[in-house]
Design a protein around this motif. Structure first.
Motif, PDB file in Angstrom:
ATOM      1  N   ARG A  83       0.820  -1.213   0.000  1.00 43.22           N
ATOM      2  CA  ARG A  83       0.000   0.000   0.000  1.00 43.22           C
ATOM      3  C   ARG A  83       0.856   1.266   0.000  1.00 43.22           C
ATOM      4  NH1 ARG A  83      -3.634   0.813   4.617  1.00 43.22           N
ATOM      5  NH2 ARG A  83      -2.630   2.773   5.102  1.00 43.22           N
ATOM      6  N   ASP A  84       2.085   1.172   0.554  1.00 46.01           N
ATOM      7  CA  ASP A  84       2.957   2.344   0.637  1.00 46.01           C
ATOM      8  C   ASP A  84       3.917   2.455  -0.545  1.00 46.01           C
ATOM      9  OD1 ASP A  84       1.797   3.129   3.010  1.00 46.01           O
ATOM     10  OD2 ASP A  84       3.261   2.088   4.265  1.00 46.01           O
ATOM     11  N   THR A  85       3.640   1.733  -1.621  1.00 44.75           N
ATOM     12  CA  THR A  85       4.485   1.799  -2.821  1.00 44.75           C
ATOM     13  C   THR A  85       4.614   3.245  -3.307  1.00 44.75           C
ATOM     14  OG1 THR A  85       3.945  -0.431  -3.566  1.00 44.75           O
ATOM     15  CG2 THR A  85       4.631   1.139  -5.253  1.00 44.75           C
ATOM     16  N   TYR A  86       5.854   3.670  -3.532  1.00 40.80           N
ATOM     17  CA  TYR A  86       6.095   5.010  -4.073  1.00 40.80           C
ATOM     18  C   TYR A  86       5.856   4.987  -5.576  1.00 40.80           C
ATOM     19  CZ  TYR A  86       8.535   9.358  -5.252  1.00 40.80           C
ATOM     20  OH  TYR A  86       8.843  10.613  -5.731  1.00 40.80           O
ATOM     21  N   THR A  87       4.960   5.829  -6.027  1.00 39.52           N
ATOM     22  CA  THR A  87       4.620   5.841  -7.440  1.00 39.52           C
ATOM     23  C   THR A  87       4.227   7.247  -7.868  1.00 39.52           C
ATOM     24  OG1 THR A  87       3.229   4.770  -9.115  1.00 39.52           O
ATOM     25  CG2 THR A  87       2.170   5.344  -7.027  1.00 39.52           C
ATOM     26  N   GLU A  88       3.848   7.383  -9.114  1.00 41.86           N
ATOM     27  CA  GLU A  88       3.320   8.651  -9.626  1.00 41.86           C
ATOM     28  C   GLU A  88       1.916   8.398 -10.128  1.00 41.86           C
ATOM     29  OE1 GLU A  88       4.330  10.663 -13.576  1.00 41.86           O
ATOM     30  OE2 GLU A  88       5.424  11.930 -12.140  1.00 41.86           O
ATOM     31  N   LEU A  89       0.947   9.064  -9.516  1.00 41.91           N
ATOM     32  CA  LEU A  89      -0.427   8.912  -9.966  1.00 41.91           C
ATOM     33  C   LEU A  89      -0.596   9.589 -11.318  1.00 41.91           C
ATOM     34  CD1 LEU A  89      -2.476   9.613  -6.697  1.00 41.91           C
ATOM     35  CD2 LEU A  89      -1.641   7.428  -7.600  1.00 41.91           C
ATOM     36  N   PRO A  90      -1.250   8.932 -12.277  1.00 32.46           N
ATOM     37  CA  PRO A  90      -1.477   9.551 -13.591  1.00 32.46           C
ATOM     38  C   PRO A  90      -2.397  10.768 -13.466  1.00 32.46           C
ATOM     39  CG  PRO A  90      -1.886   7.171 -13.625  1.00 32.46           C
ATOM     40  CD  PRO A  90      -1.779   7.572 -12.192  1.00 32.46           C
ATOM     41  N   PRO A  91      -2.426  11.633 -14.463  1.00 30.61           N
ATOM     42  CA  PRO A  91      -3.388  12.753 -14.452  1.00 30.61           C
ATOM     43  C   PRO A  91      -4.803  12.188 -14.303  1.00 30.61           C
ATOM     44  CG  PRO A  91      -1.810  13.009 -16.238  1.00 30.61           C
ATOM     45  CD  PRO A  91      -1.599  11.627 -15.686  1.00 30.61           C
ATOM     46  N   HIS A  92      -5.631  12.873 -13.512  1.00 29.00           N
ATOM     47  CA  HIS A  92      -6.946  12.322 -13.231  1.00 29.00           C
ATOM     48  C   HIS A  92      -7.920  13.411 -12.789  1.00 29.00           C
ATOM     49  CE1 HIS A  92      -4.712  12.454  -9.420  1.00 29.00           C
ATOM     50  NE2 HIS A  92      -5.891  12.662  -8.844  1.00 29.00           N
ATOM     51  N   LYS A  93      -9.180  13.007 -12.666  1.00 33.05           N
ATOM     52  CA  LYS A  93     -10.221  13.889 -12.144  1.00 33.05           C
ATOM     53  C   LYS A  93     -10.346  13.638 -10.649  1.00 33.05           C
ATOM     54  CE  LYS A  93     -13.999  14.326 -14.489  1.00 33.05           C
ATOM     55  NZ  LYS A  93     -15.339  14.038 -15.077  1.00 33.05           N
ATOM     56  N   ASP A  94     -10.154  14.679  -9.855  1.00 29.35           N
ATOM     57  CA  ASP A  94     -10.211  14.542  -8.413  1.00 29.35           C
ATOM     58  C   ASP A  94     -11.626  14.184  -7.961  1.00 29.35           C
ATOM     59  OD1 ASP A  94     -10.652  16.026  -5.542  1.00 29.35           O
ATOM     60  OD2 ASP A  94      -8.606  15.275  -5.746  1.00 29.35           O
ATOM     61  N   ARG A  95     -11.741  13.179  -7.080  1.00 28.20           N
ATOM     62  CA  ARG A  95     -13.056  12.720  -6.629  1.00 28.20           C
ATOM     63  C   ARG A  95     -13.804  13.806  -5.861  1.00 28.20           C
ATOM     64  NH1 ARG A  95     -12.446   7.482  -3.104  1.00 28.20           N
ATOM     65  NH2 ARG A  95     -14.718   7.475  -3.177  1.00 28.20           N
ATOM     66  N   ALA A  96     -13.069  14.585  -5.087  1.00 25.23           N
ATOM     67  CA  ALA A  96     -13.714  15.565  -4.217  1.00 25.23           C
ATOM     68  C   ALA A  96     -14.148  16.817  -4.970  1.00 25.23           C
ATOM     69  CB  ALA A  96     -12.771  15.941  -3.069  1.00 25.23           C
ATOM     70  N   THR A  97     -13.289  17.303  -5.877  1.00 26.02           N
ATOM     71  CA  THR A  97     -13.574  18.579  -6.545  1.00 26.02           C
ATOM     72  C   THR A  97     -14.069  18.430  -7.975  1.00 26.02           C
ATOM     73  OG1 THR A  97     -11.302  18.792  -7.385  1.00 26.02           O
ATOM     74  CG2 THR A  97     -11.748  19.622  -5.155  1.00 26.02           C
ATOM     75  N   GLY A  98     -13.800  17.269  -8.585  1.00 20.43           N
ATOM     76  CA  GLY A  98     -14.186  17.074  -9.978  1.00 20.43           C
ATOM     77  C   GLY A  98     -13.234  17.734 -10.959  1.00 20.43           C
ATOM     78  N   LYS A  99     -12.192  18.388 -10.469  1.00 21.59           N
ATOM     79  CA  LYS A  99     -11.242  19.084 -11.329  1.00 21.59           C
ATOM     80  C   LYS A  99     -10.149  18.123 -11.807  1.00 21.59           C
ATOM     81  CE  LYS A  99     -11.822  23.577  -9.052  1.00 21.59           C
ATOM     82  NZ  LYS A  99     -11.141  24.677  -8.303  1.00 21.59           N
ATOM     83  N   ARG A 100      -9.588  18.425 -12.981  1.00 16.73           N
ATOM     84  CA  ARG A 100      -8.480  17.643 -13.499  1.00 16.73           C
ATOM     85  C   ARG A 100      -7.225  17.959 -12.699  1.00 16.73           C
ATOM     86  NH1 ARG A 100      -9.630  13.320 -16.236  1.00 16.73           N
ATOM     87  NH2 ARG A 100      -7.496  13.371 -17.055  1.00 16.73           N
ATOM     88  N   VAL A 101      -6.472  16.912 -12.360  1.00 16.16           N
ATOM     89  CA  VAL A 101      -5.268  17.056 -11.554  1.00 16.16           C
ATOM     90  C   VAL A 101      -4.089  16.481 -12.326  1.00 16.16           C
ATOM     91  CG1 VAL A 101      -4.166  16.466  -9.362  1.00 16.16           C
ATOM     92  CG2 VAL A 101      -6.628  16.842  -9.445  1.00 16.16           C
TER      93      VAL A 101
END
Length: 458
Positions: A83-101
């Motif tokens: 679960r603590d794997t260091y990675t880079e999250l791909p560009p995505h839509k934030d669940r809370a705000t709906g904005k692209r991140v």
């Protein structure tokens, strides 16, 4: 005939917003991404108190497993993803705000918090290059209920296990766990010095026991009992739209022929179990070459413990040492095999003998046999005794034993809260380094892939 299993399944579309062209290609088997979440809906106040489930849910993945069902449906391979794997999250839509991140560094379990199931699938496929065919999301309630409907699941422990945080209290030997006790067992974080890797190993052993319980009690051979177990699991699970009655029955039919020996469990090989990242804290980094071989085996529908395909690019002395062909030397000529691969063990060296250059030589020789030394040995105050010591955090006891095997005569000294880096203090002016060999095959930093029969409690 068993029908209607999927009618009440809560659905989630994990493949929403995924670029089909950029996803890994499918293989000969079927791959399931199974995530355990911290949801506690449906758990009573009494259960929360009895099984220490207080506090707030984190809306994150507590467990993440990549399950490969072979093309001939005769083998299951389960790989735990830290679960603590260091990675880079791909560009995505934030669940809370709906904005692209934009893409950003993170721990793997943060993918669910940030972007839900779709981002979790994207992150796992990016890391593993394994195509995810189906997604199953299991919460605490479904886990407990499924264990209970199986009539409990036995686990075998070689020593008493007690964790005041989760409430786990098991004697040495075999104990049949009910749903709440099983949840305590797989969630306990304060055993084995708090090592998440040890927790993953317990989860793998428990899953092997679940398979054994389901096959030995005839659940999978009895449509009525199978329907009851499946319905209990599915009533609080979330699954992709393509996972329905037909897929559930196919999985059940495939598992009827399983035995523990036809299941295998592994964790991603790691290069650093305490990689510090500003803003993220302690993370784990994968050993990329070995992890690539592990997931290549999944894609090729091979057993994880099978010999890897020859790498035509591998050549030279290092390659010959790995495959044992160096000038016909026997395995014993290359030193003992240790529990943890030297490359996964971080070491600092201090010279307490006063002999000039000894620290640099020991550091160099340890690095030569594969240990991840700092390359910057220091001098220490002469202790007045002629024995080398290895200071280690008890959470990394297997790593400490592996390091001590390379330093004949060295004494192990516990140093709680030291972290993953060992400290070698040279007290013997004649200290030398003995070559050691890494564990065979893929697997966790502590062991090779576990066959299901190794987890049998009978």
């Amino acid at each position: 005939m068993v029908t209607g299993l999927s009618e009440d399944v809560r659905r989630v579309d994990p493949f929403d917003d995924l670029d089909t062209d950029s996803r890994p290609k499918g293989d000969n088997g079927v791959n399931f991404l199974v995530v355990g979440t911290d949801r506690r809906d449906g758990i009573s106040a009494t259960q929360k108190e009895r099984y220490n489930l207080g506090g707030s849910a984190c809306d994150c993945t507590d467990t993440m497993l990549l399950v490969h069902l072979s093309g001939d449906r005769d083998r299951a391979s389960v790989v735990s993803l830290p679960r603590d794997t260091y990675t880079e999250l791909p560009p995505h839509k934030d669940r809370a705000t709906g904005k692209r991140v934009a893409a950003r560094p993170a721990k793997l379990n943060a993918a669910y918090t940030a972007g839900g199931a779709p981002l979790t699938v994207r992150a796992v496929e990016k890391l593993t290059d394994v195509h995810v065919d189906h997604y199953l999301e299991v919460d605490f309630t479904s886990f407990m209920s499924t264990v209970d409907v199986l009539g409990g699941v036995p686990v075998c422990t070689t020593e008493p296990l007690k964790d005041s945080y989760s409430g786990l209290d098991l004697p040495k030997g075999t104990t049949k766990l009910n749903g709440g006790q099983a949840l305590q067992y797989v969630r306990a974080r304060h055993l084995d010095g708090g090592s998440d890797l040890s927790r993953m190993k317990r989860q793998q052993h428990f899953l092997a026991s679940v398979i054994s319980r389901a096959t030995d009690t005839g659940v999978l051979m009895n449509p009525v009992r199978f329907n009851k177990v499946a319905a209990t699991l599915l009533e609080s699970v979330r699954a992709d739209p393509g996972f329905g009655t037909e897929q559930m029955m196919a999985l059940g039919r495939a598992m009827r022929g399983f035995r523990l020996a036809s299941s295998e469990f592994a964790s991603v090989p790691l290069s650093d179990v305490d990689h510090r990242v500003p803003g993220l804290g302690s993370t784990v980094e994968w050993d990329r070459p070995r992890a690539a071989k592990l997931f290549a085996a999944l894609r090729a529908d091979r057993p994880l413990s099978a010999p890897a395909e020859p790498d035509p690019a591998a050549s030279g002395p290092a390659a010959s040492e790995r495959d044992g062909s160096d000038r016909g030397d026997s395995a014993s000529d290359r030193g003992p095999r240790v529990e943890v691969a030297p490359r996964e063990i971080r070491v600092e060296v201090a010279n307490a003998t006063g002999r000039r250059g000894l620290g640099a030589r020991i550091d160099r020789e340890l690095r030569g046999t594969g240990f991840a030394t700092t390359g910057a040995p220091s001098n220490a105050r002469h202790a007045g005794h002629a024995r080398t010591t290895v200071a280690y955090d008890p959470r990394w006891d297997r790593s400490a034993r592996s390091l001590a095997a390379a330093l004949p005569g060295a004494k192990l000294v516990k140093d709680p809260d030291r972290g993953a880096r060992m400290k070698v203090t040279i007290g013997d002016p004649d200290q030398h380094v003995r070559p050691v060999r890494a564990p065979a095959a893929h697997g966790t930093p502590d062991e090779a892939p576990m066959r299901g029969d190794e987890a049998d409690c009978s």
